[in-house]
Design a protein around this motif. Sequence first.
Motif, PDB file in Angstrom:
ATOM      1  N   ARG A  93     -30.575   0.061  24.770  1.00  0.00           N
ATOM      2  CA  ARG A  93     -31.177   0.873  23.713  1.00  0.00           C
ATOM      3  C   ARG A  93     -31.145   0.071  22.428  1.00  0.00           C
ATOM      4  N   GLY A  94     -32.139   0.301  21.590  1.00  0.00           N
ATOM      5  CA  GLY A  94     -32.182  -0.401  20.325  1.00  0.00           C
ATOM      6  C   GLY A  94     -32.661   0.486  19.205  1.00  0.00           C
ATOM      7  N   VAL A  95     -32.232   0.154  18.006  1.00  0.00           N
ATOM      8  CA  VAL A  95     -32.728   0.794  16.793  1.00  0.00           C
ATOM      9  C   VAL A  95     -33.001  -0.307  15.784  1.00  0.00           C
ATOM     10  N   SER A  96     -33.967  -0.055  14.925  1.00  0.00           N
ATOM     11  CA  SER A  96     -34.295  -1.016  13.876  1.00  0.00           C
ATOM     12  C   SER A  96     -35.020  -0.296  12.753  1.00  0.00           C
ATOM     13  N   VAL A  97     -35.042  -0.926  11.606  1.00  0.00           N
ATOM     14  CA  VAL A  97     -35.821  -0.447  10.477  1.00  0.00           C
ATOM     15  C   VAL A  97     -37.140  -1.205  10.511  1.00  0.00           C
ATOM     16  N   ALA A  98     -38.240  -0.465  10.378  1.00  0.00           N
ATOM     17  CA  ALA A  98     -39.569  -1.073  10.439  1.00  0.00           C
ATOM     18  C   ALA A  98     -40.342  -0.741   9.167  1.00  0.00           C
ATOM     19  N   VAL A  99     -41.004  -1.759   8.631  1.00  0.00           N
ATOM     20  CA  VAL A  99     -41.870  -1.608   7.477  1.00  0.00           C
ATOM     21  C   VAL A  99     -43.219  -2.204   7.864  1.00  0.00           C
ATOM     22  N   GLU A 100     -44.277  -1.455   7.632  1.00  0.00           N
ATOM     23  CA  GLU A 100     -45.606  -1.992   7.915  1.00  0.00           C
ATOM     24  C   GLU A 100     -46.382  -2.132   6.615  1.00  0.00           C
ATOM     25  N   LEU A 101     -46.746  -3.374   6.320  1.00  0.00           N
ATOM     26  CA  LEU A 101     -47.636  -3.665   5.200  1.00  0.00           C
ATOM     27  C   LEU A 101     -49.044  -3.603   5.769  1.00  0.00           C
ATOM     28  N   ARG A 102     -49.946  -2.913   5.074  1.00  0.00           N
ATOM     29  CA  ARG A 102     -51.294  -2.745   5.601  1.00  0.00           C
ATOM     30  C   ARG A 102     -52.269  -2.552   4.447  1.00  0.00           C
ATOM     31  N   VAL A 140     -41.413   5.967  17.083  1.00  0.00           N
ATOM     32  CA  VAL A 140     -41.534   5.693  15.655  1.00  0.00           C
ATOM     33  C   VAL A 140     -41.045   6.924  14.900  1.00  0.00           C
ATOM     34  N   VAL A 141     -40.056   6.733  14.059  1.00  0.00           N
ATOM     35  CA  VAL A 141     -39.532   7.814  13.224  1.00  0.00           C
ATOM     36  C   VAL A 141     -39.856   7.445  11.787  1.00  0.00           C
ATOM     37  N   VAL A 142     -40.824   8.138  11.214  1.00  0.00           N
ATOM     38  CA  VAL A 142     -41.325   7.796   9.881  1.00  0.00           C
ATOM     39  C   VAL A 142     -40.433   8.418   8.815  1.00  0.00           C
ATOM     40  N   ALA A 143     -40.026   7.596   7.848  1.00  0.00           N
ATOM     41  CA  ALA A 143     -39.226   8.074   6.722  1.00  0.00           C
ATOM     42  C   ALA A 143     -40.032   8.084   5.423  1.00  0.00           C
ATOM     43  N   PHE A 144     -40.963   7.124   5.286  1.00  0.00           N
ATOM     44  CA  PHE A 144     -41.781   6.992   4.084  1.00  0.00           C
ATOM     45  C   PHE A 144     -43.211   6.675   4.503  1.00  0.00           C
ATOM     46  N   LYS A 145     -44.175   7.119   3.701  1.00  0.00           N
ATOM     47  CA  LYS A 145     -45.553   6.677   3.875  1.00  0.00           C
ATOM     48  C   LYS A 145     -46.212   6.619   2.506  1.00  0.00           C
ATOM     49  N   ARG A 146     -47.127   5.702   2.359  1.00  0.00           N
ATOM     50  CA  ARG A 146     -47.892   5.574   1.129  1.00  0.00           C
ATOM     51  C   ARG A 146     -48.655   6.877   0.910  1.00  0.00           C
ATOM     52  N   GLU A 147     -48.773   7.323  -0.333  1.00  0.00           N
ATOM     53  CA  GLU A 147     -49.402   8.626  -0.594  1.00  0.00           C
ATOM     54  C   GLU A 147     -50.840   8.696  -0.088  1.00  0.00           C
ATOM     55  N   THR A 148     -51.520   7.589   0.008  1.00  0.00           N
ATOM     56  CA  THR A 148     -52.915   7.583   0.482  1.00  0.00           C
ATOM     57  C   THR A 148     -53.028   7.276   1.972  1.00  0.00           C
ATOM     58  N   GLU A 149     -51.906   7.109   2.628  1.00  0.00           N
ATOM     59  CA  GLU A 149     -51.915   6.703   4.039  1.00  0.00           C
ATOM     60  C   GLU A 149     -52.365   7.837   4.951  1.00  0.00           C
TER      61      GLU A 149
END
Length: 161
Positions: A93-102, A140-149
């Motif tokens: 099992r694994g966990v990680s923090v993910a950030v997607e620049l787009r 995918v467990v989302v914690a933040f999203k860009r307001e326009t996303e």
Amino acid sequence: MTNQEMPPLERLLAIEECRRLMVEYGRRLDHGRGASAADLFTEDGAWRSPTIDAVGREELRAFFARRDALTDRTTRHVVTNIAVDVLDAGHARGVSVAVELRDGQGPDGLAVDTRPAIAGDYEDEFVRVDGRWLFRERRVVVAFKRETEAFMRPLPTVGEQ
């Protein structure tokens, strides 16, 4: 063989192989080879988010191919704080923090908006199949999203395509 019974080197190799799988996933999505990311999952593997459940290689390939079709944007997946727990010789099992620049590409072909589109965690289940570590499930467990996303819209159902 449980984690406690595994030789330390074998356990460390399993951790590294799972970590590299996580990196390869992002590399494929970021460089126009998203559909091939389905090959990093077991035949019955699943990718799950708040809006999408893609289960099985066919659905995974279709989902990731939708990303490949968005050729006017640039993405980079940054994965950090990776922790992999090897449960036994064939499961981890694994966990990680993910950030997607787009962002969409400007006239010069470069993206401009460097704010993360989304950030959160990956919760992964890995299995070893024919000597190779694969994702059984990537959540995918989302914690933040860009307001326009417009965060990952569900896949169209049959007849909507």
